[in-house]
Design a protein around this motif. Sequence first.
Motif, PDB file in Angstrom:
ATOM      1  N   ASN A 184      39.271  97.268  53.916  1.00 55.07           N
ATOM      2  CA  ASN A 184      37.941  97.185  54.531  1.00 55.07           C
ATOM      3  C   ASN A 184      37.050  98.360  54.165  1.00 55.07           C
ATOM      4  OD1 ASN A 184      38.525  94.743  55.961  1.00 55.07           O
ATOM      5  ND2 ASN A 184      39.762  95.946  57.380  1.00 55.07           N
ATOM      6  N   GLN A 185      37.452  99.085  53.126  1.00 53.63           N
ATOM      7  CA  GLN A 185      36.626 100.187  52.645  1.00 53.63           C
ATOM      8  C   GLN A 185      36.063  99.834  51.267  1.00 53.63           C
ATOM      9  OE1 GLN A 185      38.248 104.136  53.184  1.00 53.63           O
ATOM     10  NE2 GLN A 185      39.800 103.385  54.624  1.00 53.63           N
ATOM     11  N   ASP A 186      35.280 100.736  50.717  1.00 57.42           N
ATOM     12  CA  ASP A 186      34.659 100.460  49.420  1.00 57.42           C
ATOM     13  C   ASP A 186      35.490 100.973  48.251  1.00 57.42           C
ATOM     14  OD1 ASP A 186      32.503  99.106  50.407  1.00 57.42           O
ATOM     15  OD2 ASP A 186      31.281 100.899  50.672  1.00 57.42           O
ATOM     16  N   TYR A 187      36.683 101.446  48.516  1.00 59.27           N
ATOM     17  CA  TYR A 187      37.522 101.973  47.440  1.00 59.27           C
ATOM     18  C   TYR A 187      38.064 100.825  46.579  1.00 59.27           C
ATOM     19  CZ  TYR A 187      37.789 106.647  49.570  1.00 59.27           C
ATOM     20  OH  TYR A 187      37.503 107.900  50.062  1.00 59.27           O
ATOM     21  N   TYR A 217      42.965 100.270  52.797  1.00 61.71           N
ATOM     22  CA  TYR A 217      41.706 100.328  52.049  1.00 61.71           C
ATOM     23  C   TYR A 217      41.033  98.967  51.876  1.00 61.71           C
ATOM     24  CZ  TYR A 217      42.798 105.157  51.055  1.00 61.71           C
ATOM     25  OH  TYR A 217      43.066 106.510  51.190  1.00 61.71           O
ATOM     26  N   HIS A 241      33.481  93.304  48.707  1.00 62.10           N
ATOM     27  CA  HIS A 241      32.869  94.263  47.782  1.00 62.10           C
ATOM     28  C   HIS A 241      31.946  93.538  46.807  1.00 62.10           C
ATOM     29  CE1 HIS A 241      32.567  97.450  44.717  1.00 62.10           C
ATOM     30  NE2 HIS A 241      33.015  98.281  45.651  1.00 62.10           N
TER      31      HIS A 241
END
Length: 294
Positions: free
Chosen positions: A241-244, A239, A179
């Motif tokens: 590998n997500q943008d959260y 989460y 991120h």
Amino acid sequence: MINDKYLTFIVVANEGSFSRAAEMLYMSAVAVRKQMNVLEKELDLQLFKRTSQGVKLTDAGEILLEGIQTVKGASEQVFERLSNYRNSLKKIIRIGMSLMRPGTPLIEIWQQKNQQLSDFNLQITAFDDAEVNLSSPSARLGKDFDIIVGPNDGIRWQESIQTKVLGFENFLLAVPKNHRLAEKRVLSFDDLKNETVLLPPRNESPNIELISRDLEENHPEINLVATANFFTPNIYNDYANQDYLVFIRETWRYLSPSMIVIPVEWDYKGPYGVMYSREPRQAVVEFVALITQE
């Protein structure tokens, strides 16, 4: 208790030397010889044959050694049984511990109040954080274990368990390693503009509800998403590998190697404490009263 002279006698007999026995007992060789001389005088028997190479037991010495070792072994068994009996009189408190609820505050209190809690024995029982749901921190609480220590502000939990607050801990944000904010040492509200923050279910915790409202009213540029259930360790994998950005407690900062945990310039804190049955054993009532006492 066996007289010290007889304990010294055993060491001299085993070592075959006054000087080596003295070293083993952290005494002077003169003191050891004096004790053995007194013992022989009391028994009116010669216990040792003294030679230039050391000492050997006489027949009387052999008889005494055999008898003293028998008495020593029997006395040790008696004291072991007494120790076990004393421990059996202690009040056993079964602590449920998991990855996200390790009971660290309780261990700190135990160290601080060791004397006050000397009548209690702690037994640790592991449980899975997957057992935690909106209705209960664990269906096993009050059955397989007496107490859980951790976040204790679930609204529906209050219907089935009792809780006592021990303190408050900071909320932080877990950021995926790839991120754009992962290199930050501290996050500001400006950093969080247009970012999505994942929180626990807000309507299940008064504290999370207040924080959510504050963010919505004062920082509407931050997107808030709530999970359907309270967090489990899998939330970080889901989460990572997500943008959260995941809203977490200080206690959980080392749970995920795939995310970077970063403090934020806010004053959000969450309560933690003990959770126990609505109808606890008397020992649990006494234990909770002691650990929550100022």
